[in-house]
Design an enzyme around this catalytic site. Structure first.
Site, PDB file in Angstrom:
ATOM      1  N   CYS A   2      16.097  67.686  46.036  1.00  0.00           N
ATOM      2  CA  CYS A   2      14.777  67.335  45.506  1.00  0.00           C
ATOM      3  C   CYS A   2      14.674  65.858  45.156  1.00  0.00           C
ATOM      4  O   CYS A   2      15.642  65.232  44.729  1.00  0.00           O
ATOM      5  CB  CYS A   2      14.506  68.141  44.253  1.00  0.00           C
ATOM      6  N   ARG A  27      17.030  62.560  51.685  1.00  0.00           N
ATOM      7  CA  ARG A  27      17.838  63.395  50.810  1.00  0.00           C
ATOM      8  C   ARG A  27      17.836  64.869  51.243  1.00  0.00           C
ATOM      9  O   ARG A  27      18.648  65.653  50.767  1.00  0.00           O
ATOM     10  CB  ARG A  27      17.304  63.308  49.380  1.00  0.00           C
ATOM     11  N   TRP A  76      13.816  70.859  47.614  1.00  0.00           N
ATOM     12  CA  TRP A  76      14.856  71.546  48.404  1.00  0.00           C
ATOM     13  C   TRP A  76      15.031  72.899  47.720  1.00  0.00           C
ATOM     14  O   TRP A  76      15.473  72.972  46.578  1.00  0.00           O
ATOM     15  CB  TRP A  76      16.142  70.729  48.367  1.00  0.00           C
ATOM     16  N   ASN A 102      13.425  68.224  39.023  1.00  0.00           N
ATOM     17  CA  ASN A 102      14.669  68.376  39.792  1.00  0.00           C
ATOM     18  C   ASN A 102      15.672  69.072  38.900  1.00  0.00           C
ATOM     19  O   ASN A 102      15.723  68.779  37.699  1.00  0.00           O
ATOM     20  CB  ASN A 102      15.271  67.010  40.159  1.00  0.00           C
ATOM     21  N   GLY A 103      16.503  69.922  39.468  1.00  0.00           N
ATOM     22  CA  GLY A 103      17.542  70.580  38.670  1.00  0.00           C
ATOM     23  C   GLY A 103      17.327  72.084  38.619  1.00  0.00           C
ATOM     24  O   GLY A 103      16.478  72.626  39.339  1.00  0.00           O
ATOM     25  N   GLU A 489      37.102  65.929  59.712  1.00  0.00           N
ATOM     26  CA  GLU A 489      35.860  65.155  59.615  1.00  0.00           C
ATOM     27  C   GLU A 489      35.074  65.256  60.935  1.00  0.00           C
ATOM     28  O   GLU A 489      33.846  65.362  60.929  1.00  0.00           O
ATOM     29  CB  GLU A 489      36.194  63.693  59.256  1.00  0.00           C
ATOM     30  N   LYS A 493      31.249  66.709  61.256  1.00  0.00           N
ATOM     31  CA  LYS A 493      30.131  65.942  61.835  1.00  0.00           C
ATOM     32  C   LYS A 493      29.430  66.762  62.909  1.00  0.00           C
ATOM     33  O   LYS A 493      28.209  66.820  62.971  1.00  0.00           O
ATOM     34  CB  LYS A 493      30.598  64.610  62.457  1.00  0.00           C
ATOM     35  N   GLU A 496      27.404  69.623  61.352  1.00  0.00           N
ATOM     36  CA  GLU A 496      26.240  69.201  60.562  1.00  0.00           C
ATOM     37  C   GLU A 496      25.057  68.810  61.427  1.00  0.00           C
ATOM     38  O   GLU A 496      23.926  69.133  61.105  1.00  0.00           O
ATOM     39  CB  GLU A 496      26.613  67.994  59.685  1.00  0.00           C
ATOM     40  N   HIS A 512      49.265  80.392  65.096  1.00  0.00           N
ATOM     41  CA  HIS A 512      49.414  81.418  64.052  1.00  0.00           C
ATOM     42  C   HIS A 512      48.141  82.227  63.852  1.00  0.00           C
ATOM     43  O   HIS A 512      47.970  82.858  62.816  1.00  0.00           O
ATOM     44  CB  HIS A 512      49.839  80.762  62.734  1.00  0.00           C
ATOM     45  N   LYS A 618      21.187  65.137  51.151  1.00  0.00           N
ATOM     46  CA  LYS A 618      22.076  63.977  51.104  1.00  0.00           C
ATOM     47  C   LYS A 618      22.941  63.978  49.855  1.00  0.00           C
ATOM     48  O   LYS A 618      24.141  63.763  49.923  1.00  0.00           O
ATOM     49  CB  LYS A 618      21.244  62.685  51.172  1.00  0.00           C
TER      50      LYS A 618
HETATM   51  O1  M6R Z   1      27.632  62.016  47.736  1.00  0.00           O
HETATM   52  P1  M6R Z   1      28.946  62.690  47.903  1.00  0.00           P
HETATM   53  O2  M6R Z   1      29.944  61.830  48.624  1.00  0.00           O
HETATM   54  O3  M6R Z   1      29.523  63.179  46.592  1.00  0.00           O
HETATM   55  O4  M6R Z   1      28.678  63.950  48.797  1.00  0.00           O
HETATM   56  C1  M6R Z   1      29.685  64.866  49.089  1.00  0.00           C
HETATM   57  C2  M6R Z   1      29.275  65.780  50.215  1.00  0.00           C
HETATM   58  O5  M6R Z   1      28.140  66.509  49.850  1.00  0.00           O
HETATM   59  C3  M6R Z   1      29.012  65.010  51.509  1.00  0.00           C
HETATM   60  O6  M6R Z   1      30.126  64.279  51.914  1.00  0.00           O
HETATM   61  C4  M6R Z   1      28.598  65.972  52.632  1.00  0.00           C
HETATM   62  O7  M6R Z   1      29.679  66.781  52.986  1.00  0.00           O
HETATM   63  C5  M6R Z   1      28.072  65.187  53.821  1.00  0.00           C
HETATM   64  N1  M6R Z   1      26.932  65.860  54.344  1.00  0.00           N
HETATM   65  C6  M6R Z   1      29.089  65.011  54.898  1.00  0.00           C
HETATM   66  O8  M6R Z   1      28.566  64.463  56.057  1.00  0.00           O
END
Ligand code: M6R
Length: 623
Positions: A2, A27, A76, A102-103, A489, A493, A496, A512, A618
């Site tokens: 949000c 975000r 969100w 927000n929250g 990682e 990516k 996502e 395994h 984000k």
């Molecule tokens: O803002 P932050 O680094 O604390 O965020 C952590 C994760 O939410 C963030 O890295 C998330 O996994 C990303 N979408 C990765 O691409």
């Protein structure tokens, strides 16, 4: 997640509300809305719409919305699906209180029941936020001051909140309050006051900002006047005014089709800047925002983070253990907070890693650990964030600039770089005799930006090699040792931004269990860069090949011994001198870049919403 914006000044509020919400789109959100109070009357416009911001823009475009005070929101979904009714702003039954929130309010069901039973209030959404609007309106009736009504309501609500409250009955004021959710007052020119939950929305408009602290209440008034009350409702005489100094260019695609691609291309420059910050001309390491006394007498290092920041933490663990010979523990922040017994104390160095500095899980974990008196260092990208304020004398800033695309790229590389500096520093303290040997590694670290540039120059080659795999439903990423982190990682990516199932395994683990899933439709992507683990990883890749899995691998230039074995080779330059003892520790700095690019090109080919992937936010500001 949000986002909140608000404006009180001489211009038409709608203009900033829409511009601010556009900036906050990065975000992640699923509905949006605005409310503007009309001048000299108790009329108002309240418009909201599910889906993308463009729906709201279309809605307000043909309406005559005029007023110098307004609030806006991108939601969100948490409580209730993403529809118009659940979108913010919310308005009380008597139409006297309008707010954005927000929250998450934990006791909203109990408050809702009470408001229904005792005040006959009806609810038209599933949200906790509508409950707060009505709670404030009940108190507003009694005291005729929005500020006092908000103060009384905040005594009753439990949970996290950033609230921006207005009333058509008192059209010259905005009341703000927050707890465990960021809310910032922006001081503009010409007596303009702004508010946003994320400073990036204010960059174009303000040079100074004030971050609200937990339980504070602010009253913004006409003529640029404002006052802030602390948690005990006493006037804050000297609010902490901070300078807003992000480069607005970060909020511009600068000709790139997506922010993600632009941010991938920024990585070399960021690492150069970090090198300049942390190494002097004799290659001695410095940390400008860190009091290094913090390291004296520690007996444990614990890293906590989420998502990509967690993977950067895994790399950090490997760097510190390998170079400094100090054992490091690492925990997902969301798991750390579930522990019955937190095995930390005043000799524990807690390293919290976060791009946004606002991730709820990470902040909660830190607060719990601080109760046990740990020493905190933050590796953080946002100097104005909550994390930065929690770790005042002990921040290592990643200096990556605002990262707009939801998927982390440049922040991940920058976090790993900061960990590498920290590992070298700890290694020098612990074993000064190794200084000369470590100098060699520093020189190699210095080379990484130019090698990354050479990799980026091959982007088109990677694209052509990966597109034939666009129809695949699942991928497996394999790597050993430090390269397992690159695999993690890379898989994240791909998941996502393409929504393709992708799982990373330590290469030796595949036999395994996961090997059962392999067939001709599940490509295996492995990291076969030169180094200690190369030979064993090759065996695992061959095991996958024998099961019919198409294989794709990252190999160094000059290694042609697998040309006949590997279906698709993504080549990267050698990024270290092999005679150095720890030479392959640097491999994630280059290994991860082709993975970022192939995820990007597959997503682009598949027509995905690359910068704002579905369901993602984000900065994840709820636990
Ligand atoms: O803002 P932050 O680094 O604390 O965020 C952590 C994760 O939410 C963030 O890295 C998330 O996994 C990303 N979408 C990765 O691409």
């Amino acid at each position: 997640m949000c986002g909140i914006v608000a404006y009180l000044g001489k211009k038409n509020a709608l203009e900033f509300l829409i511009e601010g919400l556009k900036i906050l789109e990065y975000r992640g959100y699923d509905s949006a809305g605005i409310a503007v109070l009309n001048e000299n009357s108790s009329n108002y416009n309240l418009e909201k719409s599910a889906g993308k911001l463009v729906n709201l823009i279309n809605l307000v475009e043909n309406k005559d919305i005029k007023g110098h005070l307004g609030i806006g929101h991108t939601r969100w979904a948490t409580h209730g699906v993403a529809n118009n009714a659940n979108a913010h702003p919310h308005i009380s039954n008597d139409n006297k209180i309008i707010l954005v929130h927000n929250g998450i309010i934990n006791n909203y069901l109990e408050l809702k029941r009470k408001l229904k039973e005792e005040h006959n209030i009806n609810f038209y959404s599933d949200t906790d936020s509508e409950v707060i609007a009505n709670l404030i309106s009940v108190y507003f009736k009694e005291c005729a001051s929005i500020k006092t009504a908000v103060i009384r309501a905040k005594e009753e609500i439990k949970g996290s909140y950033a609230l921006c409250v207005i009333s058509p009955e008192d059209p010259d004021k905005i009341i703000l309050t927050s707890k465990e959710a960021p809310l910032i007052i922006g001081l503009g020119e010409d007596d303009e006051l702004y508010c946003a939950s994320d400073s990036s929305a204010l960059l174009k408009y303000c040079k100074q900002m004030i971050r609200l602290k937990d339980y504070e209440v602010a009253e913004l008034k006409k003529g640029g006047k404002f006052e802030i009350l602390d948690a005990n409702n006493n006037l804050v005489k000297q609010p902490n005014i901070q300078i807003l100094d992000h480069d607005p260019l970060h909020l511009d695609k600068q000709g790139y089709k997506h922010y993600l691609l632009k941010e991938i291309y920024e990585q070399a420059a960021i690492l150069r800047k970090l090198f300049e910050t942390h190494f002097n001309k004799d290659l001695n390491i410095t940390f400008p925002n860190l009091n290094t006394k913090i390291f004296e007498g520690i007996n444990k290092i614990l890293i906590i983070a989420c998502g990509s920041a967690y993977y950067a933490g895994l790399a950090g663990k490997t760097f510190i253990e390998s170079l400094a010979n100090i054992q490091v523990d690492i925990e997902f922040a969301s798991e750390f907070i579930t522990k019955k017994n937190l095995l930390v104390d005043d000799k524990t160095l807690l390293i919290a890693v976060s791009q946004s500095g606002e991730t709820a899980d990470t902040l909660s974990a830190i607060k719990l650990a601080l109760k046990k008196n740990v020493r905190l260092i933050a590796i953080n990208n946002r100097p104005e964030s909550t994390l930065a304020s929690l770790s005042k004398d002990s921040c290592i800033f990643t200096q990556a600039g605002v990262e707009v695309s939801v998927a982390a790229t440049k922040s991940f590389l920058a976090q790993m770089f900061c960990f590498f500096c920290l590992a070298l520093y700890l290694a020098e303290i612990k074993s000064p005799e190794k200084k000369e040997a470590l100098k060699k590694i520093k020189l190699q670290l210095h080379l990484q930006p130019q090698i990354i540039e050479q990799i980026l120059a091959r982007a088109e080659v990677y694209k052509q090699k990966i597109l034939p795999f666009a129809e695949k439903k699942a991928f497996i990423f394999l790597g050993r040792g430090i390269n397992y982190i690159t695999a993690l990682e890379g898989a994240l990516k791909l998941k996502e931004i393409t929504y393709i199932q992708a799982t990373a395994y330590p290469a030796g683990e595949m036999k395994h269990g996961p090997i059962a899933t392999l067939d001709h439709d599940v490509p295996v992507i492995s990291i076969l860069t030169n180094g200690d683990v190369y030979d064993k990883t090759v065996h695992n890749v061959m095991e996958a090949k024998t099961r019919g899995a198409p294989n794709i691998a990252i190999l160094n230039d000059g290694n042609d011994e697998l040309d006949k074995e590997i279906d698709v080779i993504l080549r990267v330059p050698v990024n270290y001198e092999e005679e150095s003892e720890f030479y392959d520790l640097l491999s994630p700095f280059v290994g991860v870049v082709p993975f970022q690019l192939i995820a990007y090109y597959l997503a682009e080919y598949m027509g995905k919403d690359i910068d704002q992937p579905r369901n993602l936010a984000k900065s994840v500001t709820v636990e």
